[in-house]
Write a protein that holds these residues in place. Structure first.
Motif, PDB file in Angstrom:
ATOM      1  N   TYR A 104       0.796  -1.220   0.000  1.00 50.84           N
ATOM      2  CA  TYR A 104       0.000   0.000   0.000  1.00 50.84           C
ATOM      3  C   TYR A 104       0.833   1.276   0.000  1.00 50.84           C
ATOM      4  O   TYR A 104       0.330   2.332  -0.410  1.00 50.84           O
ATOM      5  CB  TYR A 104      -0.996  -0.030   1.159  1.00 50.84           C
ATOM      6  N   ILE A 105       2.077   1.201   0.429  1.00 51.68           N
ATOM      7  CA  ILE A 105       2.946   2.376   0.245  1.00 51.68           C
ATOM      8  C   ILE A 105       3.200   2.579  -1.246  1.00 51.68           C
ATOM      9  O   ILE A 105       3.093   3.698  -1.773  1.00 51.68           O
ATOM     10  CB  ILE A 105       4.285   2.199   1.003  1.00 51.68           C
ATOM     11  N   GLY A 108      -0.101   3.544  -2.924  1.00 55.13           N
ATOM     12  CA  GLY A 108      -0.485   4.894  -2.529  1.00 55.13           C
ATOM     13  C   GLY A 108       0.247   5.954  -3.339  1.00 55.13           C
ATOM     14  O   GLY A 108      -0.359   6.956  -3.766  1.00 55.13           O
ATOM     15  N   VAL A 112      -1.582   8.675  -5.716  1.00 50.72           N
ATOM     16  CA  VAL A 112      -1.382  10.108  -5.447  1.00 50.72           C
ATOM     17  C   VAL A 112      -0.741  10.816  -6.635  1.00 50.72           C
ATOM     18  O   VAL A 112      -1.089  11.954  -6.973  1.00 50.72           O
ATOM     19  CB  VAL A 112      -0.523  10.300  -4.175  1.00 50.72           C
ATOM     20  N   PHE A 118      -8.210   5.204  -8.575  1.00 53.21           N
ATOM     21  CA  PHE A 118      -8.806   4.275  -7.615  1.00 53.21           C
ATOM     22  C   PHE A 118     -10.124   3.747  -8.179  1.00 53.21           C
ATOM     23  O   PHE A 118     -11.219   4.078  -7.711  1.00 53.21           O
ATOM     24  CB  PHE A 118      -9.039   4.945  -6.262  1.00 53.21           C
TER      25      PHE A 118
END
Length: 261
Positions: A104-105, A108, A112, A118
């Motif tokens: 998820y890092i 993410g 971003v 998403f």
């Protein structure tokens, strides 16, 4: 857009390729025929189920369902990596933490930065791609830790006897295990485009996307996989090596107790 036509005849001939593997297994007495058939049946069932689930998710396009499916993938990846740990003391939550953080890092940052949106058609496939690579890396890290601690038992005991901390005594093994875990991804990055045309790039080209545009996505995927395998193996390694020492900071050989229940 190019349309791919996979009919029943195509599937039949592709299954004939599986029979080649079965024939080789039988001829060479590898005893893999049962595993091959089991894996084929399981793959067909799993893919059929997932296909219908994804079709529904893509149509609904719900944020909660998309996030739930992504986390379901991570949970399964963590479980499989956890099972590959030869140590008689296993902690599923540590493995889950390693894969969750690494997945998820990375994802993410992609969301971003605008590289992906998403939406289920992007988040779910990318989740699978990232989590599966993290799973493989963590599994390799666990196995190498067990092997090296067993082979270098005497060196570890000598370092502890000389006053080294468990981290100092384990550092060479830990570094080697992380290196081994990352090596397949690094090797893949070195040969991408020359030896292999990976899944995302090939899929986009099949779909009719300009190869130059597809290359940009593949470069993103290469960076993404290097990130997730490094994060996953580092977290799993630094959490996992402590299992080779008891509360009195004494070395415990996991291989000798691998039958422990």
């Amino acid at each position: 857009m190019n349309q791919l036509a996979v009919n029943n005849l195509s599937l039949f001939f592709s299954f004939a390729l599986v029979m080649i593997a079965v024939f080789i297994s039988q001829k060479e007495k590898l005893e893999l025929s049962k595993d091959i058939f089991f894996s084929v049946i399981r793959a067909v069932l799993q893919l059929a189920i997932v296909g219908y689930v994804l079709k529904y998710l893509f149509q609904v396009n719900n944020v909660v369902l998309t996030a739930s499916m992504s986390f379901f993938i991570v949970l399964n990846a963590a479980w499989n990596a956890h099972k590959r740990n030869p140590h008689f003391i296993k902690n599923y939550w540590e493995t889950l933490l390693a894969i969750t953080v690494s997945t998820y890092i990375t994802m993410g940052i992609l969301i971003v930065s605008g590289a992906i949106k998403f939406i289920p058609s992007q988040v779910i496939p990318i989740s699978g791609m990232i989590a599966s690579n993290s799973m493989v890396a963590i599994g390799l890290c666990y196995r190498n830790l067990a092997s090296k601690f067993h082979d270098q038992r005497q060196q570890v005991l000598e370092k502890l006897a000389l006053g080294a901390t468990i981290k100092q005594a384990s550092q060479p093994i830990l570094r080697e295990s992380i290196k081994v875990a990352m090596q397949p991804t690094i090797d893949s990055a070195k040969t991408v485009g020359l030896v292999s045309l990976p899944g995302m790039m090939s899929g986009l080209i099949f779909a009719g996307v300009d190869p130059v545009h597809a290359i940009k996505y593949q470069i993103m995927v290469t960076f993404m996989l290097l990130s997730t395998t490094s994060l996953g193996s580092i977290i799993a390694g630094y959490l996992g090596y402590k299992k080779y020492f008891n509360q009195q900071l004494q070395f415990v050989d996991a291989i000798k107790k691998e039958t422990h229940v």
